[in-house]
Design an enzyme around this catalytic site. Structure first.
Site, short mmCIF file in Angstrom:
data_model
loop_
_atom_site.label_atom_id
_atom_site.label_comp_id
_atom_site.label_asym_id
_atom_site.label_seq_id
_atom_site.Cartn_x
_atom_site.Cartn_y
_atom_site.Cartn_z
N ASP A 91 0.70 -10.73 -8.85
CA ASP A 91 -0.70 -11.18 -9.22
C ASP A 91 -1.06 -10.46 -10.63
O ASP A 91 -1.49 -11.11 -11.25
CB ASP A 91 -1.80 -10.38 -8.13
CG ASP A 91 -1.67 -11.21 -6.73
OD1 ASP A 91 -1.27 -12.38 -6.47
OD2 ASP A 91 -1.80 -10.45 -5.75
N GLU A 111 -0.48 -5.82 -7.93
CA GLU A 111 -0.90 -7.15 -6.91
C GLU A 111 -2.18 -6.69 -6.36
O GLU A 111 -2.71 -5.54 -6.25
CB GLU A 111 0.05 -7.20 -5.98
CG GLU A 111 1.38 -7.98 -6.54
CD GLU A 111 2.14 -8.87 -5.56
OE1 GLU A 111 2.02 -10.11 -5.57
OE2 GLU A 111 2.65 -8.12 -4.55
N LYS A 113 -4.60 -7.99 -2.86
CA LYS A 113 -4.64 -8.74 -1.82
C LYS A 113 -6.14 -8.63 -0.88
O LYS A 113 -6.48 -7.43 -0.67
CB LYS A 113 -3.48 -8.42 -0.72
CG LYS A 113 -2.10 -8.66 -1.58
CD LYS A 113 -1.92 -10.13 -1.93
CE LYS A 113 -0.62 -10.31 -2.58
NZ LYS A 113 -0.59 -11.53 -3.11
#
Length: 277
Positions: A91, A111, A113
């Site tokens: 990401d 990242e 989430k």
């Protein structure tokens, strides 16, 4: 030491805040910035703080690169590739630094989430389930896909003594404390952090060997088993604990801390650039 660490964190937080303003404008602090946006701020901060070093940012890492790295270490490794242009796309992308031997070295992979909309649903008075008669939705397994990226970066960095992989978790499936949420009709719903139906943090502990969350684990841990030493690469996992969204400034501060740890561990391979410029 605690005072020094706190001072360093505050200094880095100030740098990240100024970086956000510099890139995205004075109103950016009041808007949602992605982990990819914050990676750009961290990159700029590193370039400003280490002007003698060369950094780059990229959004993906090719599977062929990973295989080549493995094969260079051992010819039996990195042989299987079925999709020529296969890649992983974290990401927040990857930040790398050029070392004294003209090799790009990873200093940050990030990242973010989000999983679990229970808090939002309860606050909005929305019931869930097949019959729309439940307060809570059983957690899914989407977060387990993160293991693939973590494993691939670990393969790519198999010969390093650091592992600067950071993952930020938010949502009701990542609680570390029991919380109460009030519906519009006044009814209070309790979200139990250790509920097997709700919590998915245990699905991620395989990627950090059950070590603590909200801790910078960039420096690889060496364990000793009988007469052998084994190096563990652990992802640094951060969760707000109460399901709330991450503050982008806090994310950036943590990302910068991890990147700086990586640079410290790479110090002997950056020595020439730092001392001759």
């Amino acid at each position: 030491m605690m005072v020094k660490n706190q001072s360093t964190r505050l200094t880095d937080q100030h740098k990240i805040t100024q970086g956000v303003v510099g890139i995205f404008g004075t109103n950016a602090k009041n808007h949602d910035l992605s982990v990819g946006d914050m990676a750009q701020v961290v990159l700029q901060t590193l370039e400003d703080e280490y002007p003698s070093l060369h950094f780059r940012y990229r959004t993906k890492l090719l599977k062929s690169e990973i295989n080549q790295k493995l094969n260079n270490i051992d010819k039996y490794l990195g042989q299987s590739l079925f999709v020529k242009n296969a890649s992983i796309i974290p990401d927040g992308g990857l930040i790398e630094v050029m070392d004294d031997y003209d090799r790009w070295r990873v200093v940050l992979v990030a990242e973010a989430k989000y999983q679990g909309k229970d808090i939002e649903n309860i606050e909005n008075g929305q019931l869930v389930g097949s019959k729309n008669n439940q307060d809570l939705m059983a957690a899914g397994n989407a977060i387990e896909r993160s293991h693939k990226n973590i494993s691939e970066i670990a393969n790519f960095m198999i010969d390093e003594i650091h592992f600067p992989y950071v993952i930020f978790l938010e949502g009701s499936n990542f609680l570390t404390q029991t919380i109460k949420v009030t519906r519009p009709d006044g009814r209070v719903v309790t979200l139990q952090y250790d509920s097997g139906m709700l919590n998915r943090l245990d699905r991620l502990t395989a990627a950090n060997y059950g070590m603590p969350f909200n801790v910078n684990l960039c420096k690889n841990k060496i364990i000793h088993v009988d007469s052998q030493s084994i190096m563990l690469q652990a992802a640094s996992m951060y969760t707000t604990g109460d399901g709330s969204d991450w503050d982008p400034i806090d994310m950036g501060t943590i990302m910068l801390e991890v990147a700086k740890t990586a640079l410290q561990l790479l110090g002997k391979d950056l020595f020439r650039q730092i001392t001759t410029n």
